[in-house]
Every structure is written in structure tokens, then in C-alpha cells.
Design a protein around this motif. Structure first.
Motif, mmCIF file in Angstrom:
data_model
loop_
_atom_site.group_PDB
_atom_site.id
_atom_site.type_symbol
_atom_site.label_atom_id
_atom_site.label_comp_id
_atom_site.label_asym_id
_atom_site.label_seq_id
_atom_site.Cartn_x
_atom_site.Cartn_y
_atom_site.Cartn_z
ATOM 1 N N THR A 158 24.800 48.590 39.840
ATOM 2 C CA THR A 158 24.205 49.755 39.173
ATOM 3 C C THR A 158 22.764 49.427 38.784
ATOM 4 O O THR A 158 22.491 48.336 38.272
ATOM 5 N N GLN A 209 23.877 52.879 42.784
ATOM 6 C CA GLN A 209 24.446 51.552 43.064
ATOM 7 C C GLN A 209 23.985 51.094 44.437
ATOM 8 O O GLN A 209 23.904 51.911 45.357
ATOM 9 N N ILE A 362 37.464 52.203 36.557
ATOM 10 C CA ILE A 362 37.248 51.205 37.620
ATOM 11 C C ILE A 362 36.201 50.157 37.257
ATOM 12 O O ILE A 362 36.447 48.954 37.404
ATOM 13 N N TYR A 363 35.005 50.604 36.786
ATOM 14 C CA TYR A 363 33.964 49.571 36.618
ATOM 15 C C TYR A 363 34.135 48.777 35.320
ATOM 16 O O TYR A 363 34.923 49.128 34.467
ATOM 17 N N LEU A 372 45.389 42.724 32.113
ATOM 18 C CA LEU A 372 45.468 41.252 32.232
ATOM 19 C C LEU A 372 44.797 40.601 31.026
ATOM 20 O O LEU A 372 45.332 39.658 30.422
HETATM 21 C C1 LIG Z 1 30.081 52.956 40.707
HETATM 22 C C2 LIG Z 1 30.305 51.503 40.432
HETATM 23 C C3 LIG Z 1 29.401 50.826 39.633
HETATM 24 C C4 LIG Z 1 29.535 49.428 39.464
HETATM 25 N N1 LIG Z 1 28.565 48.735 38.779
HETATM 26 C C5 LIG Z 1 28.591 47.372 38.818
HETATM 27 C C6 LIG Z 1 27.483 46.607 38.319
HETATM 28 O O1 LIG Z 1 26.501 47.147 37.790
HETATM 29 N N2 LIG Z 1 27.531 45.254 38.440
HETATM 30 C C7 LIG Z 1 28.589 44.614 38.999
HETATM 31 O O2 LIG Z 1 28.547 43.391 39.082
HETATM 32 N N3 LIG Z 1 29.664 45.310 39.460
HETATM 33 C C8 LIG Z 1 29.680 46.672 39.396
HETATM 34 N N4 LIG Z 1 30.740 47.390 39.896
HETATM 35 C C9 LIG Z 1 31.886 46.687 40.445
HETATM 36 C C10 LIG Z 1 33.159 46.920 39.652
HETATM 37 O O3 LIG Z 1 33.140 46.191 38.453
HETATM 38 C C11 LIG Z 1 34.330 46.582 40.575
HETATM 39 O O4 LIG Z 1 34.392 47.639 41.524
HETATM 40 C C12 LIG Z 1 35.631 46.433 39.853
HETATM 41 O O5 LIG Z 1 35.614 45.307 39.031
HETATM 42 C C13 LIG Z 1 36.818 46.347 40.812
HETATM 43 O O6 LIG Z 1 36.569 45.476 41.861
HETATM 44 P P1 LIG Z 1 36.842 45.980 43.378
HETATM 45 O O7 LIG Z 1 36.195 47.301 43.533
HETATM 46 O O8 LIG Z 1 36.421 44.894 44.291
HETATM 47 O O9 LIG Z 1 38.394 46.216 43.456
HETATM 48 P P2 LIG Z 1 39.507 45.108 43.848
HETATM 49 O O10 LIG Z 1 39.305 43.898 43.024
HETATM 50 O O11 LIG Z 1 39.532 44.963 45.313
HETATM 51 O O12 LIG Z 1 40.838 45.814 43.358
HETATM 52 C C14 LIG Z 1 41.561 46.762 44.161
HETATM 53 C C15 LIG Z 1 42.778 47.201 43.351
HETATM 54 O O13 LIG Z 1 43.638 46.075 43.099
HETATM 55 C C16 LIG Z 1 43.880 45.961 41.705
HETATM 56 N N5 LIG Z 1 43.971 44.539 41.354
HETATM 57 C C17 LIG Z 1 43.159 43.532 41.770
HETATM 58 N N6 LIG Z 1 43.572 42.362 41.246
HETATM 59 C C18 LIG Z 1 44.650 42.633 40.460
HETATM 60 C C19 LIG Z 1 45.517 41.853 39.631
HETATM 61 N N7 LIG Z 1 45.361 40.532 39.514
HETATM 62 N N8 LIG Z 1 46.513 42.475 38.977
HETATM 63 C C20 LIG Z 1 46.677 43.819 39.090
HETATM 64 N N9 LIG Z 1 45.896 44.620 39.861
HETATM 65 C C21 LIG Z 1 44.891 44.033 40.523
HETATM 66 C C22 LIG Z 1 42.679 46.639 41.032
HETATM 67 O O14 LIG Z 1 42.998 47.087 39.724
HETATM 68 C C23 LIG Z 1 42.416 47.801 41.995
HETATM 69 O O15 LIG Z 1 43.284 48.849 41.704
HETATM 70 C C24 LIG Z 1 30.646 48.779 40.024
HETATM 71 C C25 LIG Z 1 31.587 49.500 40.760
HETATM 72 C C26 LIG Z 1 31.425 50.833 40.984
HETATM 73 C C27 LIG Z 1 32.434 51.568 41.830
#
Ligand SMILES: Cc1cc2nc3c(=O)[nH]c(=O)nc-3n(C[C@H](O)[C@H](O)[C@H](O)COP(=O)(O)OP(=O)(O)OC[C@H]3O[C@@H](n4cnc5c(N)ncnc54)[C@H](O)[C@@H]3O)c2cc1C
Length: 380
Positions: A158, A209, A362-363, A372
Motif C-alpha cells: 500500500t 497497492q 484480510i490485510y 492464531l
Molecule cells: C489491498 C491490500 C493491501 C495490503 N497492504 C499491505 C502493505 O501495505 N504491506 C504489506 O507488507 N502487506 C500488505 N498486504 C498484504 C496482506 O497483509 C496479506 O495479503 C495478508 O497478510 C494475507 O496474506 P496472503 O494474501 O498471502 O494470503 P495467504 O497467506 O496465502 O492466505 C490464504 C488463506 O489461507 C489462510 N491461512 C494461511 N495460513 C493459515 C494458518 N496458519 N491458519 C489458518 N489459516 C491460514 C488465510 O487466512 C487466507 O484465508 C496487503 C494486502 C492487500 C490485499
């Protein structure tokens, strides 16, 4: 005695944010929802009116707010437009590691330039293969003399484009993995910082983003924040502090959707009476109002824990973030339902709020990840 009233200063702060939201954000929110551009005009005005970098001390050009007061502002901005709110709050997300671990010289150096140019910053943690699993980070920062050479690929960042600084998390020793995770400030005008085109997304379109690649980016050792190997702790402490802001922003979204649908329903006549005369509708509104109150209670309590300096505030900010963002999703969905076809159109804004609410789950860690964090906290 427990006291839920705000002080006079806090009430004035809320009024200041509300006024800014009405004057500056609401008139342009539909435009940014449509275009998905970065809202520079709002950011510049937020700087002019003292709403940027809320938790940075006043002597460094911030507002000097504590976490409790800062989240009061986020609720008001979120009530106006979640996307624009997150453009402002993501700046604070990027600066929070600095508050936690930067020294005075670094704070003066980085904040000086940021204030002078009314610039933005971005928090660069997530990677293609390291989302929920932060320990999977692969970006490296290898020390060579008085420089670190950064190589890696970040995702979903972001404020990524246009930011003056990225707060980047990288491994100083890939063999030691996350134990060597370290926090750095990367000026984005350095050679090798590659900003990829912004992502297209469902909601919060008043924020941008980007994916970012760092290709042999050389930064001075003076840009290391804290110590080598402290990155994981700094990253997690950052979220502990900022998740109350996401919770407050979620409450703002829910509050607006609830108020719009309540007022609409009181005036909508079907079968010769307002639709609120049906308990199916009035009970839905009753549940929405109750959920918003409960979400605000846990958010205020989580923020209050920080000010008390208690040991496990991160558990409570995770509770607040997951609960309030779920409430935002439920309330905005119900607001659309209460308003029938009108709710589904773009005329009243509640469909935008429903799209915006989804991202809060989500974020800053998905709501599964919040559980967790909470379970670790309560079972410790
Ligand atoms: C619009 C937007 C803005 C963002 N801004 C930033 C930013 O400024 N800086 C930054 O660094 N990041 C940013 N993010 C990243 C955001 O923090 C991640 O998208 C988020 O942490 C989830 O990671 P992922 O999308 O890779 O999902 P994944 O980790 O691939 O997860 C997929 C699914 O599996 C579930 N899951 C994964 N592991 C487990 C577990 N151990 N137990 C139970 N369920 C689990 C998750 O809950 C989810 O439902 C942003 C994301 C978005 C979409």
C-alpha cells in the motif's frame, strides 16, 4: 469507576477529523473509487491540516497522538472513505517501525524530508511466497562495507508507488532465515527500486497497492532500523499497534452503512407503512447497532491497554481487528439488504462500503491469523 466518556480534547479531535472528512474526503470519494488513483490532493491537505503521521511526536512534525486518540481519528476517516483513510493510515503503518526502533538521528533525517515534501511511506513486508507466513520472506540485505545490498520482490504494498521511503523487511543471512530478518528504510529514488503497475481491486480503491522489486539496491548502513535480526519482532510489534486502527476504520465503515440504511428504511413506505415497522427489518437494524457498539468497546479497550503499558496488548488488538472487521462485513451486507434494490445501486454508497469492508478482514494479517495470535496469547 469505568468511564466511557471522551475528554474535551478527544471530542475536539473527533470533530477535527469529522470536519476534514466532510469537507475534503466525502466530495472526492466516488471519484477515487472509480479511478483507483492515489488521492494526492487529500494527502497534501491532510499534511496542511495536521492529520498525517498521527503518532509521530509533534517535534518531528507529527500529531503526537497516542494509540487511543489515533484510532478515534481512524473511525472518522473510515466512516467517510475506507480507501482514502488507508492511504493516510498506511503512512503511519510504515512509520511505526521507526517509532519502535529508530534512533533520534534517523527519525530526524527521515521525518525531515517526509514533512518537507509532504511525502508518503510504505510498509514492505509481504512477498509472493510470504503472506500469512512472514517467516517465509526471501528478500535479502547483504552487508558490503558500509552498505547493505537489497534484492527481492514485495507484493501488495500500500502506498508503494509515489512513496518517498519503503520500510523493508529483509534477511541479512539467508541461511539463518527469519532469525536474520531485519528492518531497513529504503529511499525509493535509489537505482534498482522497481515499482510495478498498481493492482486492480474490489474495494478501498482510494488506496493503491504495487508489487515492488529491489534489484541490487544499495542503502547506507545508517538506514538499518534497530539491530540485525530484530525485524520479526519489530514487524509483529508494529501490527500490535496498528491493528486497533484497522478495527476503528472498520467501525467507521459499519457506522456509516448502518446510519444510511436506518435513515433510508425509516422513510421507505411499503404495504402502507415504513419498512422499519416490520420486525424483520427493525431487528436487523438493532443487531447492526449492537454489533457496532461491541466492536467499539473491544477496540477502545485494546487501545487503552497500550496506554496502560500492559504486557499482552497485541492479543487485544488482534481481537479488535478480527471482531470489528467481521462486524463491518456483516453490517454492510445487512445495510444493502435493508435497502433492497437501492442498496445494491451505487447511488447511496453502501455497496462501496460492503466492498471496502471485505479488505479489513484480510490485510494486516487475515482474521484467521488474528485467531492464531489470540490463541497464542490466551494459551501462553
Ligand atoms: C489491498 C491490500 C493491501 C495490503 N497492504 C499491505 C502493505 O501495505 N504491506 C504489506 O507488507 N502487506 C500488505 N498486504 C498484504 C496482506 O497483509 C496479506 O495479503 C495478508 O497478510 C494475507 O496474506 P496472503 O494474501 O498471502 O494470503 P495467504 O497467506 O496465502 O492466505 C490464504 C488463506 O489461507 C489462510 N491461512 C494461511 N495460513 C493459515 C494458518 N496458519 N491458519 C489458518 N489459516 C491460514 C488465510 O487466512 C487466507 O484465508 C496487503 C494486502 C492487500 C490485499
Amino acid at each position: 469507576m469505568v468511564d466511557f466518556s471522551l475528554t474535551k480534547q478527544q471530542q475536539e479531535l473527533v470533530e477535527k477529523y469529522k470536519d476534514f472528512a466532510e469537507r475534503v474526503i466525502i466530495p472526492v470519494r466516488a471519484k477515487y473509487d472509480e479511478s483507483s488513483e492515489f488521492p494526492w490532493e487529500v494527502i497534501k491537505k491532510a499534511y496542511d491540516e495536521g492529520l498525517m503521521n498521527s503518532q509521530i511526536p509533534k517535534k518531528l512534525g507529527g500529531e503526537g497522538l497516542n494509540i487511543f486518540d489515533s484510532q478515534l481519528g481512524s473511525e472518522e476517516l473510515g466512516a467517510a472513505c475506507a480507501g482514502i483513510c488507508i492511504s493516510i493510515d498506511a503512512n503511519m503503518l510504515a512509520l511505526t517501525p521507526w517509532i519502535i526502533a529508530a534512533d533520534d538521528e534517523q527519525l530526524k533525517r527521515f521525518m525531515g524530508r517526509l514533512n518537507e515534501e509532504k511525502g508518503t511511506a510504505a510498509y514492505a513486508l509481504t512477498e509472493p511466497n510470504a503472506g500469512s507466513d512472514v517467516a517465509g520472506i526471501k528478500t535479502t540485505a547483504i552487508k558490503k562495507g558500509d552498505k547493505y545490498i537489497i534484492n527481492g520482490h514485495k507484493r501488495f504494498i500500500t502506498n508503494g508507488e509515489g512513496a518517498m521511503y519503503h520500510t523493508v523487511f529483509a534477511l541479512t543471512d539467508p541461511e539463518r532465515g527469519a532469525r536474520s530478518l531485519t528492518c531497513f528504510v529504503v529511499p525509493t529514488d535509489l537505482p534498482g527500486v522497481e515499482i510495478l503497475p498498481r493492482l486492480d481491486k474490489m474495494g478501498q480503491r482510494g488506496s493503491v497497492q504495487n508489487e515492488i522489486k529491489y534489484n541490487d539496491v544499495e542503502i547506507p548502513v545508517e538506514n538499518l532500523i534497530g539491530r540485525e535480526g530484530e525485524g520479526f519482532l519489530i514487524g509483529m510489534k508494529t501490527f500490535d499497534r496498528t491493528r486497533t486502527g484497522v478495527a476503528a476504520l472498520s467501525i467507521g465503515i459499519a457506522r456509516s452503512a448502518y446510519e444510511i440504511s436506518r435513515d433510508w428504511a425509516k422513510n421507505r413506505i411499503q404495504f402502507g407503512k415504513p419498512v422499519t415497522a416490520n420486525q424483520a427489518v427493525s431487528f436487523m437494524l438493532a443487531e447492526m447497532a449492537t454489533k457496532i457498539e461491541l466492536a467499539r468497546l473491544i477496540t477502545w479497550k485494546a487501545a487503552w491497554y497500550f496506554e496502560q503499558g500492559l504486557k499482552t496488548p497485541g492479543t487485544y488488538s488482534a481481537m479488535a481487528k478480527y471482531y470489528a472487521s467481521d462486524v463491518a462485513m456483516e453490517v454492510t451486507t445487512d445495510a444493502v439488504q435493508v435497502m433492497g434494490g437501492d442498496g445494491y445501486t451505487r447511488s447511496f454508497g453502501v455497496e462501496k462500503m460492503m466492498r471496502d469492508a471485505k479488505l479489513c478482514q484480510i490485510y494486516e494479517g487475515t482474521n484467521q491469523v488474528q485467531k492464531l495470535v489470540i490463541s497464542k496469547g490466551i494459551l501462553r
